[in-house]
Structures are given as C-alpha cells and as structure tokens.
Design an enzyme around this catalytic site. Sequence first.
Site, PDB file in Angstrom:
ATOM      1  N   GLY A   1     -45.950  -4.181   2.901  1.00  0.00           N
ATOM      2  CA  GLY A   1     -47.152  -3.493   3.375  1.00  0.00           C
ATOM      3  C   GLY A   1     -47.029  -1.980   3.227  1.00  0.00           C
TER       4      GLY A   1
ATOM      5  N   LEU B   1     -48.397   0.152   1.405  1.00  0.00           N
ATOM      6  CA  LEU B   1     -49.599   0.956   1.143  1.00  0.00           C
ATOM      7  C   LEU B   1     -50.530   0.982   2.348  1.00  0.00           C
ATOM      8  CD1 LEU B   1     -50.365  -0.109  -2.538  1.00  0.00           C
ATOM      9  CD2 LEU B   1     -49.079   1.881  -1.711  1.00  0.00           C
ATOM     10  N   GLY B   2     -50.081   0.448   3.462  1.00  0.00           N
ATOM     11  CA  GLY B   2     -50.880   0.454   4.690  1.00  0.00           C
ATOM     12  C   GLY B   2     -50.755   1.777   5.422  1.00  0.00           C
TER      13      GLY B   2
ATOM     14  N   ASP C   1     -46.338  -4.115  -1.924  1.00  0.00           N
ATOM     15  CA  ASP C   1     -47.613  -4.419  -1.273  1.00  0.00           C
ATOM     16  C   ASP C   1     -48.332  -5.452  -2.132  1.00  0.00           C
ATOM     17  OD1 ASP C   1     -49.375  -2.451   1.031  1.00  0.00           O
ATOM     18  OD2 ASP C   1     -50.234  -4.261   0.123  1.00  0.00           O
ATOM     19  N   ILE C   2     -49.383  -6.020  -1.592  1.00  0.00           N
ATOM     20  CA  ILE C   2     -50.105  -7.089  -2.312  1.00  0.00           C
ATOM     21  C   ILE C   2     -50.940  -6.505  -3.451  1.00  0.00           C
ATOM     22  CG2 ILE C   2     -52.190  -7.042  -0.861  1.00  0.00           C
ATOM     23  CD1 ILE C   2     -51.982 -10.186  -0.925  1.00  0.00           C
ATOM     24  N   ARG C   3     -51.114  -5.195  -3.459  1.00  0.00           N
ATOM     25  CA  ARG C   3     -51.881  -4.496  -4.496  1.00  0.00           C
ATOM     26  C   ARG C   3     -51.139  -3.211  -4.856  1.00  0.00           C
ATOM     27  NH1 ARG C   3     -54.073  -0.265  -1.499  1.00  0.00           N
ATOM     28  NH2 ARG C   3     -53.874  -0.639   0.745  1.00  0.00           N
TER      29      ARG C   3
ATOM     30  N   ASP D   1     -46.778 -10.382  -2.322  1.00  0.00           N
ATOM     31  CA  ASP D   1     -47.567 -11.054  -1.275  1.00  0.00           C
ATOM     32  C   ASP D   1     -46.541 -11.662  -0.331  1.00  0.00           C
ATOM     33  OD1 ASP D   1     -50.157 -13.645  -1.247  1.00  0.00           O
ATOM     34  OD2 ASP D   1     -48.873 -12.827   0.336  1.00  0.00           O
TER      35      ASP D   1
ATOM     36  N   TYR E   1     -54.493 -11.024  17.449  1.00  0.00           N
ATOM     37  CA  TYR E   1     -53.510  -9.988  17.111  1.00  0.00           C
ATOM     38  C   TYR E   1     -52.436  -9.929  18.191  1.00  0.00           C
ATOM     39  CZ  TYR E   1     -51.903  -5.209  15.980  1.00  0.00           C
ATOM     40  OH  TYR E   1     -51.159  -4.083  15.642  1.00  0.00           O
TER      41      TYR E   1
END
Length: 316
Positions: free
Chosen positions: A8, A10-11, A34-36, A52, A141
Amino acid sequence: MKKILVTGALGQIGSELTGKLRAVYGADNVIATDIRSNESDVVFDGPFEILDVMDDKKMHDIVKRNKVDTIIHLAALLSATAELKPLLAWNLNMGGLVNALEVAREENCQFFTPSSIGAFGPTTPKDHTPQDTIQRPTTMYGVNKVSGELLCDYYYHKFGVDTRGLRFPGLISYVAPPGGGTTDYAVEIYYEALQKQKYTSYIGEGTYMDMMYMPDALQAIVSLMEADPAKLIHRNSFNVTAMSFEPEQVAAEIRKHIPAFTMDYQVDPARQKIADSWPNSIDPTAAKEEWGFKAEYNLENMTVDMLEKLKAKLNV
Ligand code: VAH
C-alpha cells in the site's frame, strides 16, 4: 530493519513513509509495492513492484527474492469505504493481513501494520481512552482493526513473529490526499481554504476526534520498530495521538492565516455516525513510557506547515 517491504505504498501513509524509510535505510533497501503504479517519487526513487496483497504467492516471492527482513503492511480500505463495502473490506483488510503475517512467519520478518482509533466503539470510555479498555467497534473497519490487533498478538505469542502496531488517529498530510476516511475533512479543509477560502464540513460542529500530522506518524513508526523489544509490554497496538479537535477549532486556526476563510456544515450522516462511535481523545501514556513516543506538531504549528506546503503544491 535492513530490507523493507511496504504494501500500500501509494496510499496516504505509504506515499510519505516510503521516502522516510529510504532516507533512513537507503533507497535500495525499501521495496515499495501497491496494486497500481503512478508517477510519484515512490515509484521512481527506489525499487517498486505491483502487488495485490491478496496474491500471497507474489508477496512471498518478492520477500524471498529481495531477502526482506521487515514487512510494513499498509494496504487496506479505510473506514468510510469499508462501511459502504463491508464484505470487500473484510476480505481485503483481513485476507491481506493474514497473507502478510504468513509471509512474515515463513521468512522470519519483523512486522508492522497500523490500527486506528476506529478500533474503539460507543461503549469505550470516550475521553482519554486508556490503552487497555473495551473494544466493541460498530464499523466493519473497527472490526477489522480489532481483529487485526488480536491476530498480530497471536502471531507474536504463537509463532514468535515480532509484530508491532500503532492505533493511529486521523492523519493529516499534504502529499497524498487520504481516500475513504472519516477524518479526511481535516485534510480537505486546508486545500479548500487555499483554493476557495471556504469549506463545507461533512463532520458536525463539536465532533472531537484525535488527529496527528503525518511527520509525527512516520517518526512513530520508525521509533516503534527500532524500540528495544524487551521494553514492550504492549505491541498491537499502541494508542498514539498529537491533538484532539473539532471542526470549529481547525477553522479558527486557519482563519489566523486566511481571515476571509468561512466554514459551514452539510453533515454526512454515514461518516458522522462513524465519528460519533469513536473516542473524543485517547491516552498515549503506554507509547510514551514503553518506547518514548513524542509528537512535535500541534494544531498551531501543523496549520502553519500545512498551509505553507500546500501553497507551494497548489501554486496559489
Ligand atoms: C479513517 N483516516 O478515517 C482513517 C483513520 C482514525 C481514522 O483510521 O478511516
């Protein structure tokens, strides 16, 4: 920590934590995933791979291939998105966490994943919430975060994985805007104060939540991960906070710099319900006593820095 995998990356946290870790441990020693992908420093300033976190085999391959000794697992859906897509949130937040913990167990990695003030619920003491107290969250969450805390403690006690975590408050940053959180208003307000000199808050007046400026959050992660394990009584996860405020207070602080700034309200019932279930303020004493947690930023100096950095970023 010598060779670090960040999921993660790029979060909101990862976008800045990756740069900090690369500055401390060396760019080549921090593999961001990251996933992208995107066009940011995270991708260009050091190793980056598409991952992913539901793909446990690829995660295991990246860890073995790079001889990773530390996993910083950030990939997750935040509170508001999780409430809109609860089953997706359960599958991703818990499935990704189990995959990362299993890789950490198999490859003997130190492990960090964030929890949140969202791990508390309406029956938790609301003011100066203790480190050890009732945790009956009423959001998906929050269920994910409490489950994650328990799972990380289990992996420590059962398998000896060196798991550590922090219950973060709302995090305020100017690099990557947050996505899908309840506390995002406290970031949006700075952008819109500069761009429009006004902001419509989706969180109601008088709603207190814990907050922290991103530089303090990043330092807390590094300090915790470098802490002497013999001194850790708690592990998953430590209460940490820098300030607690309600929308009027951050608006008043902004008005000291932008006198024409105005704010009104259009409360979002869904995110207000989440915010109302969380504490007004939490007690970070355990973090201070066990590994020397200290926040440098309060509402006043954070506002000065946020406005200065955003003026440059937005070119206003
Ligand atoms: C959210 N920013 O709003 C996150 C955080 C305490 C809030 O967990 O979901």
